[in-house]
Motif scaffolding. Sequence first.
Motif, PDB file in Angstrom:
ATOM      1  N   TYR A  13      -4.426  -4.825   1.357  1.00 34.61           N
ATOM      2  CA  TYR A  13      -5.088  -5.456   2.504  1.00 34.61           C
ATOM      3  C   TYR A  13      -5.571  -4.365   3.453  1.00 34.61           C
ATOM      4  CZ  TYR A  13      -3.003  -9.941   1.105  1.00 34.61           C
ATOM      5  OH  TYR A  13      -2.659 -11.073   0.426  1.00 34.61           O
ATOM      6  N   ALA A  20      -0.287  -4.553  -1.962  1.00 31.32           N
ATOM      7  CA  ALA A  20       0.370  -5.852  -2.071  1.00 31.32           C
ATOM      8  C   ALA A  20       0.563  -6.201  -3.548  1.00 31.32           C
ATOM      9  CB  ALA A  20      -0.444  -6.925  -1.372  1.00 31.32           C
ATOM     10  N   GLY A  41       7.361 -10.850   0.534  1.00 35.45           N
ATOM     11  CA  GLY A  41       6.621  -9.593   0.520  1.00 35.45           C
ATOM     12  C   GLY A  41       6.363  -9.042  -0.865  1.00 35.45           C
ATOM     13  N   GLY A  43       4.411 -10.120  -3.137  1.00 36.16           N
ATOM     14  CA  GLY A  43       3.023 -10.212  -3.580  1.00 36.16           C
ATOM     15  C   GLY A  43       2.663 -11.560  -4.194  1.00 36.16           C
ATOM     16  N   LYS A  44       3.534 -12.550  -4.055  1.00 35.41           N
ATOM     17  CA  LYS A  44       3.308 -13.862  -4.680  1.00 35.41           C
ATOM     18  C   LYS A  44       2.050 -14.539  -4.134  1.00 35.41           C
ATOM     19  CE  LYS A  44       7.301 -15.461  -3.303  1.00 35.41           C
ATOM     20  NZ  LYS A  44       7.748 -14.279  -2.519  1.00 35.41           N
ATOM     21  N   THR A  45       1.949 -14.599  -2.804  1.00 40.69           N
ATOM     22  CA  THR A  45       0.774 -15.242  -2.203  1.00 40.69           C
ATOM     23  C   THR A  45      -0.491 -14.457  -2.538  1.00 40.69           C
ATOM     24  OG1 THR A  45       2.094 -16.197  -0.423  1.00 40.69           O
ATOM     25  CG2 THR A  45      -0.259 -15.954  -0.001  1.00 40.69           C
ATOM     26  N   THR A  46      -0.364 -13.141  -2.581  1.00 38.70           N
ATOM     27  CA  THR A  46      -1.513 -12.304  -2.932  1.00 38.70           C
ATOM     28  C   THR A  46      -1.962 -12.595  -4.363  1.00 38.70           C
ATOM     29  OG1 THR A  46      -0.691 -10.608  -1.413  1.00 38.70           O
ATOM     30  CG2 THR A  46      -2.354  -9.923  -3.006  1.00 38.70           C
ATOM     31  N   PHE A  59     -10.314 -12.349   1.744  1.00 40.72           N
ATOM     32  CA  PHE A  59      -9.499 -11.325   2.402  1.00 40.72           C
ATOM     33  C   PHE A  59     -10.096  -9.941   2.194  1.00 40.72           C
ATOM     34  CE2 PHE A  59      -6.331 -14.711   1.703  1.00 40.72           C
ATOM     35  CZ  PHE A  59      -5.853 -14.826   2.989  1.00 40.72           C
TER      36      PHE A  59
HETATM   37  P1  ADP Z   1       4.922 -12.922  -0.796  1.00 44.79           P
HETATM   38  O1  ADP Z   1       4.014 -14.101  -0.942  1.00 44.79           O
HETATM   39  O2  ADP Z   1       5.649 -12.586  -2.063  1.00 44.79           O
HETATM   40  O3  ADP Z   1       5.854 -13.039   0.378  1.00 44.79           O
HETATM   41  P2  ADP Z   1       2.547 -11.556   0.085  1.00 44.79           P
HETATM   42  O4  ADP Z   1       1.573 -11.596  -1.030  1.00 44.79           O
HETATM   43  O5  ADP Z   1       2.389 -12.535   1.201  1.00 44.79           O
HETATM   44  O6  ADP Z   1       4.009 -11.642  -0.532  1.00 44.79           O
HETATM   45  O7  ADP Z   1       2.557 -10.123   0.718  1.00 44.79           O
HETATM   46  C1  ADP Z   1       2.586  -8.928  -0.065  1.00 44.79           C
HETATM   47  C2  ADP Z   1       2.423  -7.740   0.862  1.00 44.79           C
HETATM   48  O8  ADP Z   1       1.136  -7.790   1.465  1.00 44.79           O
HETATM   49  C3  ADP Z   1       3.416  -7.707   2.008  1.00 44.79           C
HETATM   50  O9  ADP Z   1       3.708  -6.364   2.251  1.00 44.79           O
HETATM   51  C4  ADP Z   1       2.633  -8.312   3.159  1.00 44.79           C
HETATM   52  O10 ADP Z   1       3.089  -7.843   4.391  1.00 44.79           O
HETATM   53  C5  ADP Z   1       1.235  -7.846   2.870  1.00 44.79           C
HETATM   54  N1  ADP Z   1       0.213  -8.790   3.367  1.00 44.79           N
HETATM   55  C6  ADP Z   1       0.103 -10.084   3.028  1.00 44.79           C
HETATM   56  N2  ADP Z   1      -0.936 -10.665   3.648  1.00 44.79           N
HETATM   57  C7  ADP Z   1      -1.486  -9.692   4.400  1.00 44.79           C
HETATM   58  C8  ADP Z   1      -2.632  -9.644   5.258  1.00 44.79           C
HETATM   59  N3  ADP Z   1      -3.397 -10.709   5.478  1.00 44.79           N
HETATM   60  N4  ADP Z   1      -2.902  -8.456   5.864  1.00 44.79           N
HETATM   61  C9  ADP Z   1      -2.145  -7.376   5.631  1.00 44.79           C
HETATM   62  N5  ADP Z   1      -1.066  -7.342   4.828  1.00 44.79           N
HETATM   63  C10 ADP Z   1      -0.753  -8.488   4.208  1.00 44.79           C
END
Ligand code: ADP
Length: 234
Positions: A13, A20, A41, A43-46, A59
């Motif tokens: 990001y 991520a 954290g 990376g699941k949502t990513t 994004f």
């Molecule tokens: P999970 O869904 O497993 O909790 P995420 O995919 O949300 O993990 O996040 C993976 C990493 O990316 C984390 O370090 C998180 O802080 C970072 N991250 C997620 N969304 C953003 C964003 N919009 N901007 C910057 N960093 C992000």
Amino acid sequence: AAAVELQHVSFTYDGARRRALDDVSLTFGAGSFVGVIGPSGAGKTTLASVVSGAIPHHFAGEFRGAALVGGMDTCEVALTDVSRVVGSVLQDIDAQMVAADVEDEILYGLENFGFERSAIEKRVSYALRTAGIEDLRRREISTLSGGQKQKVAIAAILAISPRVMVLDEPTAALDPASSRMVFETLRELNARGITVIVIEQKVALLSEYCDRVIVLSQGSVALDGSPREVFSHS
Ligand code: ADP
Ligand code: ADP
């Protein structure tokens, strides 16, 4: 055949210090029911955003590798083209809802995608029936429970007939009975050939419903196998 293929995908990001996702390669077979688990954290949502095309289209950040859905490279087509193939239910379900009542919520997507008037009524009833919420058709969304809202979001996507459905922790705010009902709905979609990719933290649900579980850790795939293989490991 593969419904989704990620080839050496990395994503950072804008403004973040670390990746991520870090060199993730995964193939999701057509018709599979895949659970994704891992700590906050990881990376699941990513990962879900890459599959849905929100990354790279929504994004900002540095994307490497390739994501193929239904044979399309998500980097090379418009987000609406990806959305026809991959439906996604976001973690923040209230932010996803756009209409005041259930029927309008389902109509919104259909009209957005330009489906013909004659096809719309059939699609609305198919979606309500398949999601098991025909009785909610006239209800105001603000009066629904969390589990009912999840099913409305699922129905709105079903109406578009995607080949893949990605859900980000649909049961996070639900009690055990409602959580099971959401997974029963997902099983029904899967039986109709839709590839299901669901982020879920409840091991019991993953064990019962998924044919494959992927464990993410620090942006990488830590484990990948049947629920039995993955959970006997930890
Ligand atoms: P999970 O869904 O497993 O909790 P995420 O995919 O949300 O993990 O996040 C993976 C990493 O990316 C984390 O370090 C998180 O802080 C970072 N991250 C997620 N969304 C953003 C964003 N919009 N901007 C910057 N960093 C992000
Ligand atoms: P989860 O772990 O359940 O995925 P998070 O608390 O990691 O949820 O993230 C919640 C929201 O905040 C997500 O929309 C994510 O994209 C965003 N986010 C997470 N980390 C960051 C970050 N470092 N910078 C900006 N946005 C972030």
